[in-house]
Motif scaffolding. Structure first.
Motif, PDB file in Angstrom:
ATOM      1  N   VAL A   1       0.826  -1.213   0.000  1.00 32.09           N
ATOM      2  CA  VAL A   1       0.000   0.000   0.000  1.00 32.09           C
ATOM      3  C   VAL A   1       0.862   1.266   0.000  1.00 32.09           C
ATOM      4  O   VAL A   1       0.687   2.148  -0.857  1.00 32.09           O
ATOM      5  CB  VAL A   1      -0.952  -0.025   1.218  1.00 32.09           C
ATOM      6  CG1 VAL A   1      -1.707   1.293   1.344  1.00 32.09           C
ATOM      7  CG2 VAL A   1      -1.924  -1.189   1.099  1.00 32.09           C
TER       8      VAL A   1
ATOM      9  N   SER B   1     -10.018  -6.942  -3.390  1.00 34.11           N
ATOM     10  CA  SER B   1      -9.699  -6.601  -1.997  1.00 34.11           C
ATOM     11  C   SER B   1     -10.827  -5.790  -1.381  1.00 34.11           C
ATOM     12  O   SER B   1     -11.532  -5.042  -2.085  1.00 34.11           O
ATOM     13  CB  SER B   1      -8.414  -5.755  -1.987  1.00 34.11           C
ATOM     14  OG  SER B   1      -8.228  -5.130  -0.742  1.00 34.11           O
TER      15      SER B   1
ATOM     16  N   TYR C   1      -2.588   1.504  -4.946  1.00 35.11           N
ATOM     17  CA  TYR C   1      -2.828   0.054  -4.964  1.00 35.11           C
ATOM     18  C   TYR C   1      -4.332  -0.228  -4.944  1.00 35.11           C
ATOM     19  O   TYR C   1      -4.857  -0.981  -5.768  1.00 35.11           O
ATOM     20  CB  TYR C   1      -2.154  -0.624  -3.760  1.00 35.11           C
ATOM     21  CG  TYR C   1      -2.710  -1.996  -3.482  1.00 35.11           C
ATOM     22  CD1 TYR C   1      -2.445  -3.049  -4.354  1.00 35.11           C
ATOM     23  CD2 TYR C   1      -3.547  -2.231  -2.386  1.00 35.11           C
ATOM     24  CE1 TYR C   1      -2.995  -4.314  -4.125  1.00 35.11           C
ATOM     25  CE2 TYR C   1      -4.094  -3.479  -2.153  1.00 35.11           C
ATOM     26  CZ  TYR C   1      -3.813  -4.517  -3.021  1.00 35.11           C
ATOM     27  OH  TYR C   1      -4.369  -5.755  -2.812  1.00 35.11           O
TER      28      TYR C   1
ATOM     29  N   ASN D   1      -8.557  -9.503   5.550  1.00 36.93           N
ATOM     30  CA  ASN D   1      -7.132  -9.512   5.923  1.00 36.93           C
ATOM     31  C   ASN D   1      -6.610 -10.948   6.007  1.00 36.93           C
ATOM     32  O   ASN D   1      -6.764 -11.603   7.055  1.00 36.93           O
ATOM     33  CB  ASN D   1      -6.923  -8.786   7.249  1.00 36.93           C
ATOM     34  CG  ASN D   1      -7.090  -7.279   7.124  1.00 36.93           C
ATOM     35  OD1 ASN D   1      -8.115  -6.805   6.641  1.00 36.93           O
ATOM     36  ND2 ASN D   1      -6.103  -6.523   7.527  1.00 36.93           N
TER      37      ASN D   1
ATOM     38  N   LEU E   1       0.368  -6.325   9.952  1.00 40.42           N
ATOM     39  CA  LEU E   1       0.429  -6.691  11.372  1.00 40.42           C
ATOM     40  C   LEU E   1       1.030  -8.079  11.618  1.00 40.42           C
ATOM     41  O   LEU E   1       1.948  -8.233  12.434  1.00 40.42           O
ATOM     42  CB  LEU E   1      -0.991  -6.624  11.949  1.00 40.42           C
ATOM     43  CG  LEU E   1      -1.116  -6.979  13.426  1.00 40.42           C
ATOM     44  CD1 LEU E   1      -0.324  -6.016  14.298  1.00 40.42           C
ATOM     45  CD2 LEU E   1      -2.587  -6.987  13.853  1.00 40.42           C
TER      46      LEU E   1
ATOM     47  N   LEU F   1       6.550  -4.370  18.781  1.00 43.66           N
ATOM     48  CA  LEU F   1       5.457  -3.996  17.882  1.00 43.66           C
ATOM     49  C   LEU F   1       4.933  -2.629  18.294  1.00 43.66           C
ATOM     50  O   LEU F   1       4.713  -2.374  19.483  1.00 43.66           O
ATOM     51  CB  LEU F   1       4.321  -5.026  17.996  1.00 43.66           C
ATOM     52  CG  LEU F   1       3.033  -4.669  17.252  1.00 43.66           C
ATOM     53  CD1 LEU F   1       3.198  -4.866  15.738  1.00 43.66           C
ATOM     54  CD2 LEU F   1       1.864  -5.514  17.762  1.00 43.66           C
ATOM     55  N   SER F   2       4.738  -1.753  17.318  1.00 38.94           N
ATOM     56  CA  SER F   2       4.012  -0.505  17.577  1.00 38.94           C
ATOM     57  C   SER F   2       2.553  -0.726  17.236  1.00 38.94           C
ATOM     58  O   SER F   2       2.240  -1.086  16.095  1.00 38.94           O
ATOM     59  CB  SER F   2       4.548   0.631  16.702  1.00 38.94           C
ATOM     60  OG  SER F   2       5.843   0.975  17.085  1.00 38.94           O
TER      61      SER F   2
ATOM     62  N   VAL G   1      -6.388  -5.083  17.261  1.00 34.39           N
ATOM     63  CA  VAL G   1      -4.928  -5.298  17.266  1.00 34.39           C
ATOM     64  C   VAL G   1      -4.508  -5.850  18.637  1.00 34.39           C
ATOM     65  O   VAL G   1      -3.704  -6.792  18.718  1.00 34.39           O
ATOM     66  CB  VAL G   1      -4.170  -3.992  16.952  1.00 34.39           C
ATOM     67  CG1 VAL G   1      -2.665  -4.232  16.952  1.00 34.39           C
ATOM     68  CG2 VAL G   1      -4.607  -3.410  15.620  1.00 34.39           C
TER      69      VAL G   1
ATOM     70  N   ARG H   1      -1.738   5.413  12.395  1.00 35.43           N
ATOM     71  CA  ARG H   1      -1.095   5.374  11.083  1.00 35.43           C
ATOM     72  C   ARG H   1      -2.026   6.067  10.080  1.00 35.43           C
ATOM     73  O   ARG H   1      -3.229   5.759  10.042  1.00 35.43           O
ATOM     74  CB  ARG H   1      -0.866   3.908  10.688  1.00 35.43           C
ATOM     75  CG  ARG H   1      -0.166   3.709   9.362  1.00 35.43           C
ATOM     76  CD  ARG H   1       0.198   2.249   9.131  1.00 35.43           C
ATOM     77  NE  ARG H   1      -0.963   1.394   8.868  1.00 35.43           N
ATOM     78  CZ  ARG H   1      -0.896   0.105   8.541  1.00 35.43           C
ATOM     79  NH1 ARG H   1       0.289  -0.493   8.451  1.00 35.43           N
ATOM     80  NH2 ARG H   1      -1.984  -0.601   8.323  1.00 35.43           N
TER      81      ARG H   1
ATOM     82  N   ASP I   1      -5.503   4.666   8.043  1.00 37.65           N
ATOM     83  CA  ASP I   1      -6.183   3.510   8.648  1.00 37.65           C
ATOM     84  C   ASP I   1      -7.629   3.854   8.996  1.00 37.65           C
ATOM     85  O   ASP I   1      -7.899   4.902   9.589  1.00 37.65           O
ATOM     86  CB  ASP I   1      -5.474   3.088   9.951  1.00 37.65           C
ATOM     87  CG  ASP I   1      -4.332   2.122   9.700  1.00 37.65           C
ATOM     88  OD1 ASP I   1      -4.256   1.551   8.597  1.00 37.65           O
ATOM     89  OD2 ASP I   1      -3.505   1.949  10.622  1.00 37.65           O
TER      90      ASP I   1
END
Ligand code: NAD
Ligand code: UFG
Length: 331
Positions: free
Chosen positions: A86, A124, A150, A180, A201, A216-217, A268, A291, A294
């Motif tokens: 992406v 998608s 994309y 996903n 992720l 991980l953030s 998440v 981000r 999102d």
């Protein structure tokens, strides 16, 4: 029945090839290996005891593609080949439009020239853009506020396919809109292993678990979701692959799109907690700013695929983590 699979050494394509071979289909693969490795073919053979015919070619190379259609008769094409990162697509729009759109048009022209009219296309959830509601049904209008080049290629390809199916009713086309995809084949022999720092992720969690990345953030914990982190519809890639086989039986004149998802969103934070449970130790993580681009949450309404494809998911995020750990152990 002979199936041409473009992008068949890639993450999702290789899982579909395994299911096709296991069900007795003959398979030929086209891939330029821009984002996959030739060794995947050996792994497919270990799982199925069959080795598909492989052509290392680029869909942009039209004369060579024509030759493949001249040399073999295909009953069906499954079209996975495409670029899919992406953020990279926003930096390199021309490369993405050229590869994904021109590659698809070349393929469609070859199909039409050689009277191959059955097509299953990897679309998608991103084609829905930002529809303003989190549960996506196929009758929502697509194409509004798609944030990446994309995503726009997927939307534009669907539009091309709709026009083609109207112009030439011989075509039987299904676009499968993936949510996903995660996990891999339970053998641990094939899976997704991106180079460098992953954007998605699941591969990021795995790199942290392997100690290749420190932590991980989690992007944002102030969303209007139950625990403040984003929610997505994670679908095990083996369930996704089986959806393609179910779609073969549903091919009919025209264009039809189906969501392939579980219908159940997972946050998440819940993904991190599930991984910690399966892996038996904590996963280093921290909360970071949101981000860009999102959406807080979205998930599939999979009723249409359940009903018309006679398909439903059976695997869980726990299965996906377990299978991915097995894949890493095989590396
Ligand atoms: P992938 O990158 O693992 O597989 C795509 C394959 O296509 C790669 O092996 C690559 O080498 C090949 N390829 C790319 N351009 C090509 C070209 N011009 N000629 C020949 N081969 C070419 O990606 P994936 O995750 O397996 O995705 C498969 C398809 O599903 C893609 O079209 C992708 O956009 C779509 N999709 C993926 C996701 C996801 O999260 N993985 C979600 C929705 C849709
Ligand atoms: N996330 C993190 N930390 C990370 C990576 C991701 O917190 O290091 C979060 C994201 O913010 C998001 C969730 O995990 O909330 C899932 O992110 P992914 O990047 O794995 O997946 P996306 O939902 O953003 O993207 C997916 C597909 C794209 C597709 C898009 C829209 O990967 O191909 O859905 O349908 F375009």
């Amino acid at each position: 029945m002979k199936v041409l699979v473009t992008g068949g050494t890639g993450y999702i394509g290789s899982h579909v090839v395994v299911e096709l071979l296991n069900q007795g289909y003959e398979v030929e693969i086209i891939d330029n290996l821009v984002n996959s490795k030739i060794t995947v073919l050996d792994q497919i053979e270990k799982i199925t005891n069959k080795k598909p015919i492989f052509h290392q070619i680029d869909l942009l190379d039209k004369p060579v593609l024509e030759q493949i259609f001249t040399n073999s008769h295909f009953d069906l094409v499954m079209h996975f080949a495409g670029l899919k990162a992406v953020a990279e697509s926003v930096e390199q729009p021309l490369r993405y439009y050229n590869n994904n759109l021109t590659g698809t048009i070349n393929l469609l022209e070859c199909m039409e020239n050689h009277h191959v009219y059955n097509l299953i296309f990897s679309s998608s959830a991103t084609v829905y853009g930002n529809p303003g509601i989190p549960e996506y049904t196929e009758n929502l209008e697509t194409g509004h506020n798609i944030s990446s080049s994309y995503g726009k290629t997927k939307y534009m390809i669907e539009e091309i396919l709709k026009d083609l199916a109207i112009a030439n009713p011989n075509f039987n086309i299904i676009a499968l809109r993936y949510f996903n995809p995660i996990g891999n084949h339970p053998s641990g022999l094939i899976g997704e292993d991106p180079n460098g720092i992953p954007n998605n992720l699941m591969p990021y969690i795995m790199k942290v678990a392997k100690g290749e990345l420190p932590e991980l953030s989690i992007y944002g914990n102030d969303y209007s979701t139950p625990d403040g982190t984003c929610r997505r519809d994670y679908i095990h890639v083996v369930d996704l692959a089986k959806g393609h086989l179910s779609a073969i039986d549903a091919l009919e004149s025209g264009f039809k799109a189906y969501n392939l998802g579980t219908g159940s969103p997972v946050s998440v934070l819940e993904m991190v907690q599930t991984f910690e449970k399966i892996n038996g130790k904590p996963l280093p993580h921290k909360f970071s700013p949101r981000r860009a681009g999102d959406l807080p949450e979205f998930w599939a309404n999979p009723s249409l695929a359940n009903r018309e494809l006679n398909w439903q998911t059976t695997l869980t995020t726990e299965d996906a983590f377990r299978d991915t750990i097995s894949f890493i152990e095989h590396q």
